[in-house]
Design a protein around this motif. Structure first.
Motif, short mmCIF file in Angstrom:
data_model
loop_
_atom_site.label_atom_id
_atom_site.label_comp_id
_atom_site.label_asym_id
_atom_site.label_seq_id
_atom_site.Cartn_x
_atom_site.Cartn_y
_atom_site.Cartn_z
N GLY A 11 -10.93 107.36 -48.17
CA GLY A 11 -11.63 107.79 -49.39
C GLY A 11 -10.65 108.01 -50.53
N LEU A 14 -11.90 111.74 -55.89
CA LEU A 14 -11.06 112.76 -56.52
C LEU A 14 -10.22 113.52 -55.49
N ALA A 15 -10.85 113.93 -54.37
CA ALA A 15 -10.09 114.70 -53.38
C ALA A 15 -9.01 113.83 -52.73
N GLU A 34 -10.27 102.74 -49.32
CA GLU A 34 -11.40 103.04 -50.21
C GLU A 34 -12.47 101.96 -50.07
N ALA A 35 -13.73 102.44 -49.90
CA ALA A 35 -14.84 101.50 -49.63
C ALA A 35 -15.23 100.65 -50.84
N ARG A 49 -21.33 111.55 -64.70
CA ARG A 49 -21.52 113.01 -64.58
C ARG A 49 -20.31 113.72 -65.18
N ALA A 52 -17.39 120.42 -64.86
CA ALA A 52 -16.88 121.65 -65.46
C ALA A 52 -15.76 122.12 -64.56
N ARG A 132 -13.76 99.65 -45.35
CA ARG A 132 -14.47 100.81 -44.80
C ARG A 132 -13.87 101.24 -43.47
N VAL A 133 -13.85 102.55 -43.26
CA VAL A 133 -13.44 103.07 -41.96
C VAL A 133 -14.60 102.84 -41.00
N ASP A 165 -13.88 111.15 -47.52
CA ASP A 165 -14.82 110.07 -47.82
C ASP A 165 -16.21 110.57 -48.21
N SER A 170 -17.98 108.88 -43.24
CA SER A 170 -17.96 108.12 -41.98
C SER A 170 -17.06 108.82 -40.97
N ASN A 288 -15.86 116.84 -50.40
CA ASN A 288 -17.28 116.68 -50.09
C ASN A 288 -17.54 116.26 -48.65
N GLY A 298 -21.29 124.36 -60.59
CA GLY A 298 -20.12 123.53 -60.92
C GLY A 298 -18.92 123.84 -60.03
N GLY A 300 -18.16 122.13 -56.87
CA GLY A 300 -17.78 121.10 -55.88
C GLY A 300 -16.33 120.67 -55.92
N PHE A 301 -15.90 120.10 -57.03
CA PHE A 301 -14.53 119.61 -57.09
C PHE A 301 -13.53 120.77 -57.20
N ASN A 302 -13.96 121.86 -57.84
CA ASN A 302 -13.07 123.03 -57.91
C ASN A 302 -12.70 123.49 -56.50
#
Ligand SMILES: Cc1cc2nc3c(=O)[nH]c(=O)nc-3n(C[C@H](O)[C@H](O)[C@H](O)COP(=O)(O)OP(=O)(O)OC[C@H]3O[C@@H](n4cnc5c(N)ncnc54)[C@H](O)[C@@H]3O)c2cc1C
Length: 400
Positions: A11, A14-15, A34-35, A49, A52, A132-133, A165, A170, A288, A298, A300-302
């Motif tokens: 994956g 961002l992470a 990366e898929a 999207r 924040a 893909r894995v 991912d 997966s 994720n 807001g 998730g990524f934080n």
């Protein structure tokens, strides 16, 4: 025994991308699988999207050498205005009152994802994509991954595999890790509108009985994240642009004049996905892949970036002392270190969704009382502002 890499990251979102950058800077030999192709990622509607980002997140991104390349594209949040449609309660948070320059920042996911992808090239990180894995195994020395690049299968091995991912991971499925799923029955509609009056760097969060509406300031526009029931979201997506904007005004009002729609509308069905564990033999999952949250707060990524920083720190320490980076002690320590933050943010986000989507009289009254009280209590407001700014997380012990 042949080892292709020290670490393979499944994956390159961002992470996965941020982690690859952190590890490569410390001299680790890594590959990212990366898929999606670059074109698919660059043209994906999901990139529209807005994110924040907490002040703490931005500090971490700067330490990783990532923020410097996107800072000019980000917008500062100077005030946050929280209100409840049809009720009196409201709370206002202000950077000036807290004695800080910003309560947070807003940036489009596409801008930061594109920059991370450019840095992966710049650092000459090996990227296998689109691929893909499709299989995972491990023995006492190595982890093994089967991937499919087109129709071509390929086997790779490493000391450690990292699953970054995303919500449909997966890696999580291949390891048969159970997950908790909470269906909110809600879909988020994402678009961009330009208000007649200046937004003055104020972010608005407006709670309604069918879900929250967030307006995040960006350059001269607002990024809209409007959560509705699935049926309401379908109808909103079918409306003409003029009728959609009218519905938006019905929810938000006209305090900033009339809105013009600047972008197409994209929808994201919302489900909480939480993996029951984040590690397995020589495998660890982040972002994720472990916790896909409702976007209401807001977080998730934080939260995902705090996974990245913690894991990178532990791997780099292990690498620098000449030890096996996939050792079970590293993975156990990582899982232990992250559990509390995951529990706290998942509980917080879930509570916000439940409390603010509830029209039972007693809940609505308590919620409004809470918002009004919060507005009057400077100390409590400071605590909420500190939470929004993400200042509780600590800085990485590596980086610039
Ligand atoms: C509407 C909306 C608004 C949001 N707002 C905010 C916000 O304001 N603040 C915030 O912090 N967060 C926000 N988030 C959450 C944030 O977008 C996510 O937390 C973040 O993007 C997760 O990053 P990730 O890298 O973990 O996963 P992803 O971004 O999902 O990346 C996973 C990557 O893995 C790849 N992949 C998938 N399967 C495979 C496979 N089998 N093999 C190889 N690769 C694979 C995918 O192609 C993808 O590139 C929002 C989310 C939504 C939907």
């Amino acid at each position: 025994m042949r080892t292709d890499y020290q670490i393979i990251i499944a994956g390159g979102g961002l992470a996965g991308g941020c982690l690859a950058i952190a590890l490569k800077q410390a001299g680790l030999n890594i590959a990212v699988i990366e898929a999606l192709s670059r074109e698919q990622r660059a043209n994906s509607g999901a990139g529209d999207r807005a994110l924040a980002l907490a002040v703490g997140t931005v500090k971490m991104l700067a330490r990783l050498g990532i923020w410097q390349g996107v800072e000019a594209k980000a917008t500062t949040i100077k005030k946050i205005h929280i209100s409840d449609q049809g009720h009196f309660g409201k709370t206002r948070l202000s950077a000036e009152r807290e004695g800080v320059k910003a309560l947070g920042f807003v940036i489009s996911a596409r801008d930061i994802e594109t920059h991370v992808s450019q840095l992966l090239d710049q650092y000459e990180i090996e990227q296998i994509c689109p691929a893909r894995v499709v299989g995972l195994a491990s023995d006492s020395h190595l982890a093994h991954m089967s991937i499919k690049k087109g129709e071509k299968p390929q086997n790779l091995s490493a000391q450690l595999i990292i699953g970054a991912d995303g919500g449909q991971s997966s890696v999580r499925k291949l390891l048969e890790i159970n997950q908790q799923n909470v269906e909110y029955g809600q879909t988020a509609i994402v678009t961009t509108v330009k208000p007649e009056k200046s937004h003055q760097n104020i972010a608005y969060e407006r709670f309604t009985s069918s879900g929250p509406l967030a307006l995040l300031p960006m350059a001269h526009a607002f990024s809209v994240v409007w959560t509705r029931t699935h049926e309401q979201a379908d109808s909103l997506l079918d409306l003409s642009e003029t009728d959609f904007v009218e519905q938006l005004h019905d929810c938000f009002g006209y305090r900033l004049g009339k809105f013009s729609l600047l972008a197409s509308r994209h929808s994201f069905p919302l489900t909480l996905v939480r993996a029951e564990r984040m590690i397995d033999d020589r495998v660890v999952m982040i972002g994720n892949a472990v916790h896909q949250l409702h976007p209401v707060a807001g977080q998730g990524f934080n939260l995902g970036l705090r996974d990245v920083v913690q894991l990178a720190e532990m791997i780099i320490e292990q690498h620098q002392s000449g030890n096996d980076v996939g050792d079970v002690s590293v993975l156990n320590n990582y899982a232990k270190a992250r559990q509390e933050d995951h529990d706290r943010v998942v509980t917080f986000t879930n509570s916000v969704v439940r409390i603010f989507s509830n029209e039972w009289l007693s809940v609505a009254a308590a919620r409004n009382m809470g918002l009004t009280l919060l507005d009057q209590l400077p100390f409590a407001k400071t605590q909420v502002a500190r939470y929004a700014m993400g200042l509780s997380g600590r800085m990485p012990r590596f980086g610039k």
